[in-house]
Design a protein around this motif. Structure first.
Motif, PDB file in Angstrom:
ATOM      1  N   UNK A  12       0.913  -1.186  -0.124  1.00 21.63           N
ATOM      2  CA  UNK A  12       0.060  -0.033   0.008  1.00 21.63           C
ATOM      3  C   UNK A  12       0.954   1.260  -0.029  1.00 21.63           C
ATOM      4  N   UNK A  13       0.337   2.347  -0.523  1.00 14.85           N
ATOM      5  CA  UNK A  13       1.154   3.464  -0.386  1.00 14.85           C
ATOM      6  C   UNK A  13       0.151   4.620   0.335  1.00 14.85           C
ATOM      7  N   UNK A  14       0.627   5.381   1.325  1.00 13.00           N
ATOM      8  CA  UNK A  14      -0.093   6.286   1.995  1.00 13.00           C
ATOM      9  C   UNK A  14      -0.141   7.391   1.290  1.00 13.00           C
ATOM     10  N   UNK A  15      -1.149   8.470   1.332  1.00 11.64           N
ATOM     11  CA  UNK A  15      -1.103   9.771   0.738  1.00 11.64           C
ATOM     12  C   UNK A  15       0.127  10.483   0.944  1.00 11.64           C
ATOM     13  N   UNK A  19       5.380   3.671   1.746  1.00  6.55           N
ATOM     14  CA  UNK A  19       4.826   2.310   1.245  1.00  6.55           C
ATOM     15  C   UNK A  19       4.817   1.305   2.601  1.00  6.55           C
ATOM     16  N   UNK A  20       4.020   0.310   2.559  1.00  3.49           N
ATOM     17  CA  UNK A  20       3.886  -0.420   3.605  1.00  3.49           C
ATOM     18  C   UNK A  20       3.200  -1.894   3.289  1.00  3.49           C
ATOM     19  N   UNK A  21       3.598  -2.868   3.882  1.00  2.00           N
ATOM     20  CA  UNK A  21       2.897  -4.084   3.246  1.00  2.00           C
ATOM     21  C   UNK A  21       1.595  -4.567   4.176  1.00  2.00           C
ATOM     22  N   UNK A  22       0.791  -5.106   3.444  1.00  2.00           N
ATOM     23  CA  UNK A  22      -0.452  -5.180   4.127  1.00  2.00           C
ATOM     24  C   UNK A  22      -0.881  -6.534   3.726  1.00  2.00           C
ATOM     25  N   UNK A  23      -1.466  -7.714   4.621  1.00  2.00           N
ATOM     26  CA  UNK A  23      -1.810  -8.850   4.213  1.00  2.00           C
ATOM     27  C   UNK A  23      -3.298  -9.166   4.661  1.00  2.00           C
ATOM     28  N   UNK A  24      -4.076 -10.019   3.777  1.00  2.29           N
ATOM     29  CA  UNK A  24      -5.410 -10.425   4.238  1.00  2.29           C
ATOM     30  C   UNK A  24      -5.296 -11.955   4.543  1.00  2.29           C
ATOM     31  N   UNK A  25      -5.613 -12.520   5.211  1.00  2.70           N
ATOM     32  CA  UNK A  25      -6.147 -14.013   5.265  1.00  2.70           C
ATOM     33  C   UNK A  25      -7.296 -14.453   5.153  1.00  2.70           C
ATOM     34  N   UNK A  98      -5.943   3.371  -1.408  1.00  2.22           N
ATOM     35  CA  UNK A  98      -4.505   3.324  -0.839  1.00  2.22           C
ATOM     36  C   UNK A  98      -3.835   2.602  -1.954  1.00  2.22           C
ATOM     37  N   UNK A  99      -4.351   2.512  -3.219  1.00  2.00           N
ATOM     38  CA  UNK A  99      -3.605   2.006  -4.485  1.00  2.00           C
ATOM     39  C   UNK A  99      -3.688   0.342  -4.491  1.00  2.00           C
ATOM     40  N   UNK A 100      -4.524  -0.307  -3.778  1.00  2.00           N
ATOM     41  CA  UNK A 100      -4.566  -1.651  -3.458  1.00  2.00           C
ATOM     42  C   UNK A 100      -4.938  -2.303  -4.723  1.00  2.00           C
ATOM     43  N   UNK A 105      -8.465  -6.242  -8.384  1.00  4.34           N
ATOM     44  CA  UNK A 105      -8.615  -7.438  -9.325  1.00  4.34           C
ATOM     45  C   UNK A 105      -9.274  -8.912  -8.611  1.00  4.34           C
ATOM     46  N   UNK A 106      -9.254  -8.652  -7.428  1.00  2.00           N
ATOM     47  CA  UNK A 106     -10.109  -9.715  -6.564  1.00  2.00           C
ATOM     48  C   UNK A 106     -11.667  -9.399  -6.739  1.00  2.00           C
TER      49      UNK A 106
END
Length: 116
Positions: A12-15, A19-25, A98-100, A105-106
């Motif tokens: 993700x890239x904040x305003x 940049x930081x990583x983000x995960x979903x399970x 957040x540019x996700x 795509x999902x």
């Protein structure tokens, strides 16, 4: 698949440009304003489908069964629309901000599957 954990990691890239990583399970729980509405609709559809099953078991007229089955399908499609709208208004808005791109795509894949 119950018990399986599928992790999706994306950046993700904040305003401010950080940049930081983000995960979903798959255990990630979404909370939406229409959850109660969706659950109620699903409960009604399940009850209606059980009624259609009894109609088949009782040997009811095929035309009657098809009409009732059509009503169940319509109820499920309308429930899907509520879920889709809620997802777009909350998760996708957040994803766009957040540019996700993975979340978008999902959603595209889910829409393709839903509309088959």
């Amino acid at each position: 698949m119950k018990g399986t954990i599928k992790e999706q990691v994306h950046a993700h890239k904040s305003p401010d440009g950080t940049e930081y990583l983000h995960s979903h399970e798959n255990t990630h729980k979404h909370s939406h304003q229409n959850t109660k509405t969706v659950l109620n609709r699903l409960s009604r559809a399940i009850g209606h489908l059980e009624s259609v099953k009894r109609m088949v078991e009782d040997g009811r007229d095929c035309s009657e069964v098809l009409i009732q089955l059509s009503a169940v399908i319509s109820a499920l499609n309308n429930t899907g629309k509520v879920i889709l709208k809620d997802h777009m208004e909350h998760c996708i808005v957040d994803a766009v901000e957040s540019g996700d791109k993975a979340a978008i795509e999902d959603l595209t894949k889910a829409i393709d599957s839903f509309m088959k």
